[in-house]
Write an enzyme that holds these catalytic residues in place. Structure first.
Site, mmCIF file in Angstrom:
data_model
loop_
_atom_site.group_PDB
_atom_site.id
_atom_site.type_symbol
_atom_site.label_atom_id
_atom_site.label_comp_id
_atom_site.label_asym_id
_atom_site.label_seq_id
_atom_site.Cartn_x
_atom_site.Cartn_y
_atom_site.Cartn_z
ATOM 1 N N GLU A 217 0.880 -1.181 0.000
ATOM 2 C CA GLU A 217 0.000 0.000 0.000
ATOM 3 C C GLU A 217 0.902 1.211 0.000
ATOM 4 O OE1 GLU A 217 -3.104 0.511 -0.411
ATOM 5 O OE2 GLU A 217 -3.639 -1.597 -0.513
ATOM 6 N N CYS A 251 -2.078 9.405 2.364
ATOM 7 C CA CYS A 251 -1.899 8.835 1.033
ATOM 8 C C CYS A 251 -3.026 9.254 0.087
ATOM 9 C CB CYS A 251 -1.818 7.327 1.127
ATOM 10 S SG CYS A 251 -3.289 6.593 1.836
HETATM 11 P P1 NAD Z 1 8.109 4.657 5.388
HETATM 12 O O1 NAD Z 1 8.212 3.845 4.165
HETATM 13 O O2 NAD Z 1 9.211 5.590 5.719
HETATM 14 O O3 NAD Z 1 7.919 3.736 6.680
HETATM 15 C C1 NAD Z 1 6.930 2.768 6.794
HETATM 16 C C2 NAD Z 1 7.433 1.630 7.639
HETATM 17 O O4 NAD Z 1 8.616 1.089 7.082
HETATM 18 C C3 NAD Z 1 7.779 2.011 9.077
HETATM 19 O O5 NAD Z 1 7.225 1.045 9.952
HETATM 20 C C4 NAD Z 1 9.291 1.963 9.119
HETATM 21 O O6 NAD Z 1 9.806 1.570 10.369
HETATM 22 C C5 NAD Z 1 9.637 0.931 8.074
HETATM 23 N N1 NAD Z 1 10.945 1.174 7.468
HETATM 24 C C6 NAD Z 1 11.512 2.373 7.213
HETATM 25 N N2 NAD Z 1 12.724 2.195 6.608
HETATM 26 C C7 NAD Z 1 12.908 0.861 6.492
HETATM 27 C C8 NAD Z 1 13.957 0.048 5.948
HETATM 28 N N3 NAD Z 1 15.053 0.577 5.397
HETATM 29 N N4 NAD Z 1 13.813 -1.271 5.993
HETATM 30 C C9 NAD Z 1 12.698 -1.819 6.508
HETATM 31 N N5 NAD Z 1 11.681 -1.105 7.044
HETATM 32 C C10 NAD Z 1 11.773 0.214 7.040
HETATM 33 O O7 NAD Z 1 6.721 5.405 5.228
HETATM 34 P P2 NAD Z 1 6.175 6.608 6.078
HETATM 35 O O8 NAD Z 1 7.011 7.823 5.823
HETATM 36 O O9 NAD Z 1 5.942 6.187 7.494
HETATM 37 O O10 NAD Z 1 4.746 6.797 5.381
HETATM 38 C C11 NAD Z 1 4.572 7.627 4.292
HETATM 39 C C12 NAD Z 1 4.302 6.864 3.013
HETATM 40 O O11 NAD Z 1 3.321 5.875 3.199
HETATM 41 C C13 NAD Z 1 3.772 7.776 1.932
HETATM 42 O O12 NAD Z 1 4.361 7.472 0.709
HETATM 43 C C14 NAD Z 1 2.290 7.440 1.889
HETATM 44 O O13 NAD Z 1 1.667 7.747 0.677
HETATM 45 C C15 NAD Z 1 2.322 5.988 2.177
HETATM 46 N N6 NAD Z 1 1.036 5.545 2.693
HETATM 47 C C16 NAD Z 1 0.242 4.733 1.929
HETATM 48 C C17 NAD Z 1 -1.021 4.339 2.386
HETATM 49 C C18 NAD Z 1 -1.933 3.444 1.575
HETATM 50 O O14 NAD Z 1 -2.858 2.915 2.156
HETATM 51 N N7 NAD Z 1 -1.731 3.283 0.293
HETATM 52 C C19 NAD Z 1 -1.449 4.770 3.622
HETATM 53 C C20 NAD Z 1 -0.620 5.607 4.363
HETATM 54 C C21 NAD Z 1 0.621 5.976 3.891
#
Ligand code: NAD
Length: 519
Positions: A217, A251
């Site tokens: 997602e 998002c």
């Molecule tokens: P992110 O990708 O930075 O982090 C999400 C998760 O990934 C966190 O739990 C984090 O601990 C983990 N993570 C971060 N770096 C990692 C790595 N190198 N290896 C493994 N895990 C890692 O996302 P964010 O900044 O928290 O959220 C924003 C993004 O999420 C935006 O792009 C937004 O559009 C998207 N989003 C999508 C939806 C949807 O339903 N489609 C909903 C909400 C947010």
């Protein structure tokens, strides 16, 4: 709020415990799943105010907004899973077929095993608990990894989950990159990752090692396409409202606006008026707009706005100390602007002038498929033109954000905005293995299926083959021979039945014959 991270060395044991708990078969019971789902509903209801406090601590999020858009929606999704779990989990009969019905073809909806949920900071309750409800309903054990960027919510859920749910089957692990990397080394039966595209690639690569299925997602830049003949005032208000929900850290957020060049000034004026109507008091003072989640996100969005070549209509300030980014409207933004380089996730609204709707469609199609496309028009042909000539996870006309709250609808991205769906029955199916089962009676062979065995009996083989080989429509468009024969057989049978009924006096043929004579 400080969040206690799980020790990296403990993670394999937690994973092992979940696997063992799943193998006990406890989750096979629908009554058990239902009780867990109800407990999850109570977790939200009992802790309503503490959850709002956590939103505020992590994001400075207005309590009304959190309640309206996240708490209610979360509880609604949990309740939907609770209400439907029996129906969703019931075995499904395959469509009836004369050839196969004797084998009782049935689809069993079976749990996959241990599911991993990795969630982001921006909707930290909804995006963890709704998939959790789907995983519980489908009978899986679950390892949850909330975002470390929303520590208050992560800490609250770490405290509440074992109090309300079976602690052997549902566990929360906290941490940042090292902890998540350790988790991803382990084999899971399904991974749902919600977040950005960069980390999604890390997750996919890790999952490939174990052939683990993954649902992504993600986000992207969701455009708004404006028809100048739309209800301008309402369109501007709904776009501006959608943009400022959670300060654009959503998002579903409308990322930018595509408007005909000649209409730009009128629409910008409407957006400006909408902003001042929504925020008569500066939100920096009123606290009615959420902050950026942390310093690095504040610095990221500051760089985006500082480097724009567009014209700032209002706003433009990012206060690094308070992580407050002012709602900002920017006009005359071009496709190569800093504001168009990535998903904004900020309360900035760029307005991009285009020639017409065709250029707007081209502009969208030149980029990754967005999660959402918003169209503002009163003309159904205009709406249809945009919907059917673009691709996106979802598409909504004349509103922003609300469409995801409609129950029973799939929500998910396509291409760069993700894969798979995460709501209601769709998330249940994501975490379910659709197991094909049959049970062949002994009489099947003498009746028909013995023809499959070697040495082949020519005439039995020919008959079975004729039944198995599907009939395609003839290339000249005429009625296939098999269809003609079956119509003929039905007419002949009906004729025989009518004759027999007439002969036995049960049917009076005079009336239909008189009618036919008149013709
Ligand atoms: P992110 O990708 O930075 O982090 C999400 C998760 O990934 C966190 O739990 C984090 O601990 C983990 N993570 C971060 N770096 C990692 C790595 N190198 N290896 C493994 N895990 C890692 O996302 P964010 O900044 O928290 O959220 C924003 C993004 O999420 C935006 O792009 C937004 O559009 C998207 N989003 C999508 C939806 C949807 O339903 N489609 C909903 C909400 C947010």
């Amino acid at each position: 709020m400080s969040l206690k991270y799980t020790t990296v060395d403990d993670i394999p044991q937690i994973h092992q415990d979940l696997r063992r708990a799943f193998r006990t078969g406890k989750t096979k019971s629908i009554a058990f799943r239902k009780q867990q789902l109800l407990n999850l509903c109570y977790l939200v209801e009992d802790n309503w105010e503490r959850i709002k406090d956590a939103f505020f601590a992590d994001l400075g999020r207005p309590r009304e907004e959190a309640q309206l858009l996240e708490l209610n929606g979360t509880l609604g999704e949990l309740k939907e899973a609770y209400d439907n779990v029996e129906k969703w989990a019931a075995p499904e009969k395959a469509p009836f077929s004369w050839l196969w019905f004797a084998m009782s073809p049935t689809i069993r909806n079976e749990s996959k095993g241990v599911v991993l949920l990795i969630s982001p900071f921006n909707y930290p309750l909804y995006l963890l608990l709704c998939p959790l409800a789907g995983a519980i309903a489908s009978g899986n054990a679950v390892l949850m990894k909330p975002s470390e960027l929303s520590p208050a919510m992560a800490a609250l859920l770490t405290e509440l989950v074992p109090r309300y749910l079976d602690p052997e089957l549902y566990q929360v692990v906290n941490g940042g990159i090292p902890e998540t990397t350790k988790i991803l080394e382990l084999p899971f039966d399904h991974i749902l990752y919600t977040g950005g595209g960069r980390v999604a690639r890390v997750v996919l690569a890790a999952a490939a090692r174990h052939l683990t299925p993954v649902t992504l997602e993600l986000g992207g830049k969701s455009p708004c396409v404006i028809d100048p003949k739309c209800d301008v005032k309402t369109a501007a208000k709904r776009i501006m409202w959608g943009k400022l929900v959670n300060a654009g850290q959503l998002c579903l957020s409308p990322d930018y606006v595509l408007v005909p060049e000649w209409f730009q000034e009128t629409f910008v004026e409407a957006l400006k008026n909408a902003y001042y109507e929504l925020h008569p008091i500066d939100p920096k003072v009123s606290g009615q707009v959420t902050r950026m989640v942390n310093e690095s996100h504040a610095a990221r969005v500051k760089a985006l706005i500082d480097n724009t070549k567009g014209t700032i209509v209002f706003g433009g300030e990012v206060d690094m100390e308070t992580k407050y980014a002012a709602p900002t409207l920017i006009k005359d933004v071009r496709g190569d602007d800093s504001l168009m380089s990535e998903e904004l996730f900020a309360p900035f609204l760029p307005v991009v002038p285009v020639k017409d709707v065709d250029e707007a469609i081209e502009f969208i199609n030149e980029r990754d498929h967005p999660l959402n496309i918003y169209v503002f028009t009163n003309n159904s042909a205009f709406k249809e033109k945009v919907f059917s000539n673009t691709r996106s996870g979802t598409a909504a006309a004349n509103d922003t954000i609300l469409h995801v709250m409609a129950y029973g609808m799939p929500f998910g991205g396509v291409g760069g905005s993700g894969t798979g769906c995460t709501t209601g029955k769709y998330i249940f199916d994501t975490f379910t293995h659709k197991r094909c089962t049959t049970d062949s009676p002994g009489w099947l062979d003498p009746a028909l299926m013995a023809a499959r065995y070697t040495p082949y009996n020519k005439s039995a083989f020919r008959l079975l083959n004729a039944l198995l080989k599907p009939t395609l429509p003839p290339r000249d468009g005429s009625m296939p021979l098999a269809t003609k024969l079956s119509y003929g057989a039905v007419i002949a049978l009906a004729g025989l039945a009518a004759t027999w009924l007439a002969c036995t006096g049960k049917l009076d043929l005079r009336l239909p014959l008189r009618f036919l004579n008149r013709l």
